[in-house]
Design an enzyme around this catalytic site. Sequence first.
Site, PDB file in Angstrom:
ATOM      1  N   TYR A  53       0.859  -1.179  -0.117  1.00 34.72           N
ATOM      2  CA  TYR A  53       0.021   0.086  -0.029  1.00 34.72           C
ATOM      3  C   TYR A  53       0.820   1.243   0.024  1.00 34.72           C
ATOM      4  O   TYR A  53       1.860   1.322   0.822  1.00 34.72           O
ATOM      5  CB  TYR A  53      -0.740   0.191   1.089  1.00 34.72           C
ATOM      6  CG  TYR A  53      -1.724   1.258   1.359  1.00 34.72           C
ATOM      7  CD1 TYR A  53      -2.972   1.692   0.488  1.00 34.72           C
ATOM      8  CD2 TYR A  53      -1.371   2.437   2.073  1.00 34.72           C
ATOM      9  CE1 TYR A  53      -3.453   2.638   0.365  1.00 34.72           C
ATOM     10  CE2 TYR A  53      -2.216   3.612   2.012  1.00 34.72           C
ATOM     11  CZ  TYR A  53      -3.109   3.552   1.404  1.00 34.72           C
ATOM     12  OH  TYR A  53      -3.872   4.776   1.486  1.00 34.72           O
ATOM     13  N   HIS A  83      -5.002  15.586  -4.313  1.00 32.76           N
ATOM     14  CA  HIS A  83      -5.462  16.154  -2.935  1.00 32.76           C
ATOM     15  C   HIS A  83      -5.406  17.680  -2.647  1.00 32.76           C
ATOM     16  O   HIS A  83      -5.625  17.881  -1.461  1.00 32.76           O
ATOM     17  CB  HIS A  83      -4.474  15.207  -1.984  1.00 32.76           C
ATOM     18  CG  HIS A  83      -4.801  13.648  -1.931  1.00 32.76           C
ATOM     19  ND1 HIS A  83      -5.103  13.088  -2.943  1.00 32.76           N
ATOM     20  CD2 HIS A  83      -5.300  12.883  -0.824  1.00 32.76           C
ATOM     21  CE1 HIS A  83      -5.473  11.761  -2.536  1.00 32.76           C
ATOM     22  NE2 HIS A  83      -5.648  11.718  -1.368  1.00 32.76           N
ATOM     23  N   ASN A 195       0.275  12.208   4.382  1.00 31.46           N
ATOM     24  CA  ASN A 195      -0.031  11.305   5.466  1.00 31.46           C
ATOM     25  C   ASN A 195       0.403  11.878   6.918  1.00 31.46           C
ATOM     26  O   ASN A 195       1.707  11.615   7.060  1.00 31.46           O
ATOM     27  CB  ASN A 195       0.089   9.737   5.277  1.00 31.46           C
ATOM     28  CG  ASN A 195      -1.257   9.099   5.353  1.00 31.46           C
ATOM     29  OD1 ASN A 195      -2.174   9.415   5.914  1.00 31.46           O
ATOM     30  ND2 ASN A 195      -1.234   7.902   4.788  1.00 31.46           N
ATOM     31  N   TYR A 280     -17.919  34.572  43.712  1.00 26.70           N
ATOM     32  CA  TYR A 280     -17.154  33.313  43.317  1.00 26.70           C
ATOM     33  C   TYR A 280     -15.946  33.715  42.161  1.00 26.70           C
ATOM     34  O   TYR A 280     -14.997  33.246  42.251  1.00 26.70           O
ATOM     35  CB  TYR A 280     -18.055  32.070  42.834  1.00 26.70           C
ATOM     36  CG  TYR A 280     -18.696  31.132  43.581  1.00 26.70           C
ATOM     37  CD1 TYR A 280     -18.934  31.652  44.702  1.00 26.70           C
ATOM     38  CD2 TYR A 280     -19.392  30.373  43.158  1.00 26.70           C
ATOM     39  CE1 TYR A 280     -19.423  30.966  45.751  1.00 26.70           C
ATOM     40  CE2 TYR A 280     -20.113  29.607  43.830  1.00 26.70           C
ATOM     41  CZ  TYR A 280     -20.237  29.461  45.377  1.00 26.70           C
ATOM     42  OH  TYR A 280     -21.004  28.893  46.130  1.00 26.70           O
ATOM     43  N   ARG A 283     -13.305  34.956  44.589  1.00 30.72           N
ATOM     44  CA  ARG A 283     -12.895  33.920  45.422  1.00 30.72           C
ATOM     45  C   ARG A 283     -12.606  32.667  44.868  1.00 30.72           C
ATOM     46  O   ARG A 283     -11.539  31.961  45.438  1.00 30.72           O
ATOM     47  CB  ARG A 283     -14.241  33.685  46.490  1.00 30.72           C
ATOM     48  CG  ARG A 283     -13.707  32.847  47.625  1.00 30.72           C
ATOM     49  CD  ARG A 283     -14.729  32.963  48.725  1.00 30.72           C
ATOM     50  NE  ARG A 283     -16.068  33.363  48.369  1.00 30.72           N
ATOM     51  CZ  ARG A 283     -17.166  32.296  48.553  1.00 30.72           C
ATOM     52  NH1 ARG A 283     -17.031  31.256  49.219  1.00 30.72           N
ATOM     53  NH2 ARG A 283     -18.469  32.726  48.403  1.00 30.72           N
ATOM     54  N   PHE A 329      -1.911   8.199  11.622  1.00 30.98           N
ATOM     55  CA  PHE A 329      -2.542   9.167  11.134  1.00 30.98           C
ATOM     56  C   PHE A 329      -3.650   9.854  11.700  1.00 30.98           C
ATOM     57  O   PHE A 329      -3.891  10.849  11.614  1.00 30.98           O
ATOM     58  CB  PHE A 329      -2.550   9.303   9.516  1.00 30.98           C
ATOM     59  CG  PHE A 329      -3.495   7.979   9.330  1.00 30.98           C
ATOM     60  CD1 PHE A 329      -4.943   8.012   9.524  1.00 30.98           C
ATOM     61  CD2 PHE A 329      -2.926   6.830   8.624  1.00 30.98           C
ATOM     62  CE1 PHE A 329      -5.747   6.837   9.335  1.00 30.98           C
ATOM     63  CE2 PHE A 329      -4.114   5.538   8.555  1.00 30.98           C
ATOM     64  CZ  PHE A 329      -5.395   5.706   8.832  1.00 30.98           C
ATOM     65  N   GLU A 415     -12.564   5.158   5.131  1.00 33.91           N
ATOM     66  CA  GLU A 415     -11.949   6.325   6.453  1.00 33.91           C
ATOM     67  C   GLU A 415     -13.202   6.639   7.018  1.00 33.91           C
ATOM     68  O   GLU A 415     -13.802   7.779   6.898  1.00 33.91           O
ATOM     69  CB  GLU A 415     -11.423   7.366   5.932  1.00 33.91           C
ATOM     70  CG  GLU A 415     -10.230   6.907   5.097  1.00 33.91           C
ATOM     71  CD  GLU A 415      -9.684   7.838   4.050  1.00 33.91           C
ATOM     72  OE1 GLU A 415     -10.041   9.216   4.119  1.00 33.91           O
ATOM     73  OE2 GLU A 415      -8.543   7.680   3.404  1.00 33.91           O
TER      74      GLU A 415
END
Length: 513
Positions: A53, A83, A195, A280, A283, A329, A415
């Site tokens: 791969y 991409h 990646n 508060y 404090r 990844f 994915e």
Amino acid sequence: MTLILTPGSATLAQLHDIWSGRQPVALHPSSHVGITAAAALVKKAANGGEAVYGVNTGFGKLASVKIATKDVATLQRNLILSHCCGVGDALDEATTRLMMALKLLSLGRGASGAAMTTVTLIEGMLAKGVTPVIPSQGSVGASGDLAPLAHMAAAMIGEGEAMFQGVHMDAGTALGKAGLTPIVLGAKEGLALINGTQFSTACALVGLWGAWRNAATSVLTCALSTDAIMGSTAPLQDAIHTLRGHAGQIAVARAQRALMAGSVIRESHRDGDTRVQDPYCIRCQPQVTGAAMDLLHFAGRTLETEANAVTDNPLVLVAEGLIVSGGNFHAEPVGFAADQIAVAVSEIGAIAQRRVALMVDPTLSFDLPPFLTPNPGLNSGLMIAEVTTAALMSENKHLANPCTTDSTPTSANQEDHVSMAAHAARRLLRMNANLNVILGVEAMCGVQGIEFRAPLQTSPALCAAMSTLRAEVPTIVEDRYLAPSIVAAAALVESGALAHAVDLPPFVKGHAE
């Protein structure tokens, strides 16, 4: 001077130096052996008959498609170009340079298979100031920050856009002007570049540093607010906080107590004050902001680990002679860290905003004039500045909703669980900007309130902080066009100048510098 990074050992301080400066960055020569060995193993796999791969197959859902040896280089180039789908505003140059340095650290671990020529080009781009233009939207934080990193890789092959000497131009021209040569990607190199979690991690680190500056500043602004309303320092006694034991709480109480030491205002009402307890927001500052600081320290450790990690896929295990698919990844740790930072930023702002509201309210501020103006009615003073802080506080509460729980399937369900770390990290910039304003307005109110206590004086430390603010923001005597003053006060918070006006302990300053 070149900053030398040792993969696996980079510190948050080194990463901050990269982000805040423009010095050259390079990997320690000891990393070159591992880089070269991994590249050799990838080259061997590319020339073999077995499908591996990312080396000689398609990507994602197309992983089962075998690619001919002669097409391996084209495969990697096509991967990068296809991409480059980022959209939105460009990432700023400082964060982009940090992202590039993080990619160097990852490749330098010798488990990615990128050639030394690829590593050398990234070093050269950092040294010569060639910065890829990276669109800030398009990553879901799993299978890597694919789109943002693809734009970085595109610049390295002479495609896409880059900044050089302050000018936006095509990347090929930028490389040429800098005396650099685009690379031709070898087997797996394109995948190794895109990646990874470097975009998300860089943005989260910048968010962390902004949050630390704000957290540290909020200790100062709370001290100003406390003296402005003639609040008590009794809740800052060390024994209270050591009994509980949380490091952040103890550190904040000690820091605020030190800032207020020597205040004549404080001593003036130690006896005979009819109030039993402060609200508060005064404090419980050590408990709230201290808890936020503990969270920031934890997030910092996570991000430092991630900065030194190998986060691409598949990984090249040189010792075993294997190239193995995994899931490093997936940016879940970064997403969780960013979500934690967001919660801390939101809460620091929430309690600070209540102090602003307290100071402008004449029924609660212990005799300060309404809205901190000497002539209320004719003048509105800081009335709407407080409303602005309320608006920004509310916006930050909305933005603090977790991003990591919003997974969505992508890539034809291959994915099918993603981290949304990129979105989680990017939103921190906006949240910190909002908090800059909230704390800037609190400082304006606190200083204005202390001035109304004259001739009583606050502590020497707080006087120094007041001088820093007053150098940029004049006292509000009559109503004026107030927006520039708010911008100036927020800028003092963002730059760290307000916090730097006083001496804060290392734990409180954290990783802000």
